[in-house]
Every structure is written in C-alpha cells, then in structure tokens.
Scaffold this active site. Structure first.
Site, PDB file in Angstrom:
ATOM      1  N   SER A  63       0.783  -1.135  -0.136  1.00  0.00           N
ATOM      2  CA  SER A  63       0.045  -0.101  -0.136  1.00  0.00           C
ATOM      3  C   SER A  63       0.944   1.242  -0.007  1.00  0.00           C
ATOM      4  O   SER A  63       1.880   1.205   0.656  1.00  0.00           O
ATOM      5  CB  SER A  63      -0.838   0.056   1.355  1.00  0.00           C
ATOM      6  OG  SER A  63      -1.720   1.149   1.376  1.00  0.00           O
ATOM      7  N   TYR A  65      -2.476  -0.171  10.031  1.00  0.00           N
ATOM      8  CA  TYR A  65      -2.596  -0.713   8.889  1.00  0.00           C
ATOM      9  C   TYR A  65      -1.238  -0.449   7.966  1.00  0.00           C
ATOM     10  O   TYR A  65      -0.728  -1.240   7.461  1.00  0.00           O
ATOM     11  CB  TYR A  65      -3.804  -0.036   8.189  1.00  0.00           C
ATOM     12  CG  TYR A  65      -4.031  -0.415   6.530  1.00  0.00           C
ATOM     13  CD1 TYR A  65      -4.685  -1.557   6.115  1.00  0.00           C
ATOM     14  CD2 TYR A  65      -3.338   0.424   5.802  1.00  0.00           C
ATOM     15  CE1 TYR A  65      -4.829  -1.977   4.889  1.00  0.00           C
ATOM     16  CE2 TYR A  65      -3.527   0.064   4.211  1.00  0.00           C
ATOM     17  CZ  TYR A  65      -4.171  -1.046   3.769  1.00  0.00           C
ATOM     18  OH  TYR A  65      -4.247  -1.544   2.573  1.00  0.00           O
TER      19      TYR A  65
END
Length: 247
Positions: free
Chosen positions: A139, A153
């Site tokens: 990501s 995250y």
C-alpha cells in the site's frame, strides 16, 4: 497451455477485479476467500464469459495451516501455479492509544502474519516447480508512518513490503520473480462509507491498472503510476507534517 494465477481475497474489491481482468486475458484462475458463495458467482461469470477454467475454494488466511493446504490443493488441481497474488487483507485500523488494541492487532495479524503464511506456501510451490511469480500487494500507506486509522494498517503493509524484498533477495538468482505492488486509494467495499480520499480511483480502474503493472513483473510498482510514483518518492523525504495530509 493457459497459465494459472492464484488470487487470495478474491471475493470482492481488487481481488475480484483482478480476477476479471486476468480472465479476460485468458488465464485460468484459482480463487479463494472466506465467502464461497461470492466466489462461486464470480467463477460462473468468468467461465461463461471468457471460457477459462476457474476453481474456487474457501480460505480464511488467518487459519495458517489452511493456507498451506488450499495452496497445495490448487497446485494439484492445475498441475502448476504460474503466479500467486498475496492480496487478502483488511483495511481496518484505529488511532493508537484509544483502547482499540484488539482491532489493530487483528489488522496487523491478518495483513502481515497471514501474508507471511501465504508467501511461505507460495515459495514452497515455486521452489518445487523451479519457477513462478510472487506478487505481494502492499500500500502507499507503507511508504511512511501514517496518522489516525492508517497507523497500524500502514505498519502492517510496510512489513509486507520488507518481507517481499527479503524473499526477492533470497531468490534473486532463480527463475522465481517477486513483485511488490503499492496501490494508492482505490474505492472498494472496505472503504465504501469513507470520505473521498486523495487521488482515489474506482475499483474497475484500479484493478485494470494493477493487472497492467503486474503483467510486467516489476520489482516494485506504484498504482496508478500517476500521481503515486512521484508522490511515493516525495513521501520518503518530505516532512512528516506534509505527509500527514495524505492520511
């Protein structure tokens, strides 16, 4: 003979989106996720539309032994697995220090420990075959430490990126390729109710661009390339206060 791609987390979002894109290109597909009914619907769609072979299996990637079992079953079903995409994950997360440790722990375990299990299972198969392409979905939030709900995250996705690079270093002189993919903000079910995010794209656009990048077997790729390639380079050196605005 058609090549086969295994995709985890394929019941929705970019997992299902990539499955559609790869099926359109003529790949056979091994798709797995927790929701079998969704996978079966996707299987029927892809087989009738594109004439490819699709096998669907239930897999909860937090059940680590099941990861190894399902990957091996897919290998037996198809003979070879040419590409394995470690995609399954969760987008949940909470601000640190607000009493939400269990949510953050589950996020990190699912996104990192489960990814480790998938990579272990994939590389075992590729070593046996002596070839393969491992694709790890990280990501853009992995590039720097991020605030708010992205802290745990982003850390889990940074771990995944480091894991992929370590595997690439280990296998650098073999016919096993490793790619780390850094998607920017893609609108999926995971973030359906969230406010509009910087430079976000819809799931169809995101999935198309992800597949386009993966097909090149890059060492790493930022998706969409514009603006995330220059932004990714900038994020590494900009003051944290400025980087925070992307969170």
């Amino acid at each position: 003979m058609a090549k086969t791609i295994l995709i985890t987390g394929a019941s929705s979002g970019i997992g299902a989106g990539m499955a559609r894109e790869f099926a359109q290109k003529g790949y056979n597909l091994a798709i797995c996720a927790r929701r079998l009914e969704r996978l079966e619907t996707l299987k029927q769609e892809l087989e009738s539309k594109y004439g490819v072979k699709v096998i669907a299996k239930t897999l909860d990637v937090t059940h680590y032994e099941q990861v190894f079992q399902v990957f091996r079953e897919f290998k037996q079903d198809f003979g070879n697995l040419d590409r394995i995409i470690v995609n399954a994950g969760v987008g949940d997360g909470r601000r640190i220090g607000n009493g939400k440790f269990e949510i953050n722990r589950a996020t990190v375990e699912t996104n990192f420990i489960s990814a480790l299990a998938q990579c272990e299972a994939a590389v075992e198969i590729f070593r046996e075959q002596k070839f393969g392409h491992l694709v790890v979905i990280s990501s853009m939030s992995a590039i720097r430490g991020m605030p708010k709900h992205l802290t745990a995250y982003g850390a889990s996705k940074a771990g995944v990126a480091a894991l992929a690079e370590g595997i690439r270093a280990e296998l650098i002189d073999t016919k096993i390729k490793v790619s780390t993919i850094y998607p920017g903000y893609i609108r999926t079910e995971i973030n359906e109710g969230a406010k509009k995010l910087p430079f976000e794209v819809d799931v169809e656009t995101g999935s198309h661009l992800l597949v386009k990048a993966i097909e090149k077997q890059p060492v790493k790729a930022y998706v969409p390339q514009w603006p995330w390639l220059p932004l990714g380079l900038a994020m590494k050196v900009l003051p944290l206060k400025i980087v925070n605005k992307l969170g």
